[in-house]
Design a protein around this motif. Structure first.
Motif, PDB file in Angstrom:
ATOM      1  N   LEU A  18      -5.589  -1.685  -2.826  1.00 26.75           N
ATOM      2  CA  LEU A  18      -5.951  -2.458  -1.646  1.00 26.75           C
ATOM      3  C   LEU A  18      -6.181  -3.933  -1.968  1.00 26.75           C
ATOM      4  O   LEU A  18      -5.708  -4.800  -1.215  1.00 26.75           O
ATOM      5  N   ASN A  32      -4.709   4.770   4.716  1.00 26.21           N
ATOM      6  CA  ASN A  32      -5.680   4.186   3.798  1.00 26.21           C
ATOM      7  C   ASN A  32      -6.909   3.788   4.610  1.00 26.21           C
ATOM      8  O   ASN A  32      -6.884   2.828   5.383  1.00 26.21           O
ATOM      9  N   ALA A  88      -2.799  -5.655  -2.274  1.00 29.31           N
ATOM     10  CA  ALA A  88      -2.096  -5.783  -0.993  1.00 29.31           C
ATOM     11  C   ALA A  88      -2.699  -6.893  -0.144  1.00 29.31           C
ATOM     12  O   ALA A  88      -1.971  -7.734   0.408  1.00 29.31           O
ATOM     13  N   TYR A 109      -8.256   0.233   4.184  1.00 29.43           N
ATOM     14  CA  TYR A 109      -7.511  -0.766   4.940  1.00 29.43           C
ATOM     15  C   TYR A 109      -7.831  -0.670   6.424  1.00 29.43           C
ATOM     16  O   TYR A 109      -7.838  -1.676   7.142  1.00 29.43           O
ATOM     17  N   ILE A 145       0.841  -1.204   0.000  1.00 28.28           N
ATOM     18  CA  ILE A 145       0.000   0.000   0.000  1.00 28.28           C
ATOM     19  C   ILE A 145       0.873   1.249   0.000  1.00 28.28           C
ATOM     20  O   ILE A 145       0.589   2.234  -0.708  1.00 28.28           O
TER      21      ILE A 145
END
Length: 351
Positions: free
Chosen positions: A104, A161, A107, A164, A98
């Motif tokens: 996303l 993020n 990842a 996340y 990320i």
């Protein structure tokens, strides 16, 4: 119901494998009320549930997940000491991707894929090479921590993020998303192991792997599957831990979580020798450990005595779980033989 059956019914409840874990958990929760009156209160703020009970579930979610995977491995007669390293690798890999600008899904997919491969590695070492589980997973426990630090470059990676953040620190339908994720994982695990023959096969392998092979069960495949599932659970737990703080620490993330997971499984009544397992007991064991940590902070126990206090509580729970220990207090004393009552004059026996 006959009144004479009541004592036997109560005794049966005391012998239930979940009785003592449930009792200990309730006692610990009630003990916290002494220090915090509204400890059991749950409030709604901005459409989200808050409270100490919610916090216990939220902070205990990664441990519950890891303990679920550990239960499957222990049920086969093995153990996985590398789950802490897998947690660190998963979180480090996701945060690193990320931070480098990857999306996303990439990842998360890479982190989950790496966790599955690590579980597969452990399973193959145990089944194909015949290495003892404690040694096979100890290899990854040491090397995996180094891999995590190589990914992070020995530094703590921080990201920003919000997508996340949802995994470990966000809310969905008013509940922390991590709790929902654990609930889904638990339901899926229960369905697969208790509504199909999979759980029975795993228990048979853990009870007697040689007999299972002679019966036509592919024990090696089930053992590998258990380690892969354990790696998956550890990988998702790594995502939770790193997303909750939006950072990855290859050195400290998931440190000693493998010991807590093993302890949770044992507190739940699953024997380390393999065979029968209890998913409900594992969840209770993980909640006991997390509640114990919460109790330590709530009661204001000095940090220098924290480990001693934790060890004392765990020892008490383990003793309560031990049938041999309980038998010392429930075993009836043998009655003294009554004195013989003479019914008449003694007769002499002559040769």
């Amino acid at each position: 119901m006959n009144r004479a059956d009541a004592p036997s019914r109560h005794l049966g409840i005391l012998k239930h494998s979940l009785f003592w874990p449930v009792t200990v958990l309730i006692v610990m929760l009630l003990a916290n009320v002494i220090f915090t009156r509204d400890f059991l209160a749950i409030r709604i703020e901005q459409g989200h549930l808050y409270g100490s009970l919610i916090d216990i579930l939220l902070f205990g979610a990664p441990l519950i997940l890891v303990a679920l995977g550990m239960t499957m491995v222990i049920a086969t007669g093995g153990v996985d000491l590398s789950v802490g390293a897998t947690v660190a690798i998963s979180g480090a890999l996701a945060c690193d991707l990320i931070a480098k600008g990857h999306g996303l899904p990439v990842a998360i997919g890479a982190a989950i894929g790496a966790s599955l491969l690590l579980g597969l590695w452990n399973g193959l070492l145990v089944t194909r090479l015949g290495i003892q589980p404690i040694i096979a997973t100890l290899i990854l426990m040491v090397a995996g921590r180094g891999i995590a630090q190589l990914i992070t470059g020995g530094q703590i990676i921080t990201i920003n993020n919000q997508g996340y953040k949802l995994i470990g620190g966000g809310y969905w339908l008013g509940l922390p998303f991590a709790i929902i994720l654990v609930a889904v994982a638990l339901v899926v695990t229960v369905v697969l192991t208790r509504r199909t023959a999979l759980g029975l096969l795993i228990e048979s392998v853990g009870g007697n792997a040689q007999a299972s092979r002679l019966a036509g069960i592919r024990s090696s495949g089930l053992i590998v599957l258990a380690y892969v599932f354990c790696g998956l659970c550890a990988g998702v737990a790594g995502l939770m831990i790193s997303s909750n703080t939006l950072s990855a620490d290859g050195n400290n993330a998931g440190l000693w979580i493998e010991l807590d997971a093993i302890l949770a499984v044992v507190l739940g009544g699953t024997a380390l020798t393999g065979g029968r397992f209890s998913l409900a007991g594992t969840v209770l064991g993980a909640l006991i450990i997390q509640t114990l940590d919460t109790t330590i902070y709530t009661a204001g126990i000095p940090p220098r005595t924290t480990l001693v206090f934790s060890a004392a509580v765990v020892t008490i729970v383990c003793l309560l779980q031990s049938p041999a220990f309980r038998a010392r207090f429930t075993r009836k004393r043998p009655e003294r033989p009554a004195d013989p009552v003479s019914t008449g004059p003694k007769q002499e026996v002559t040769a």
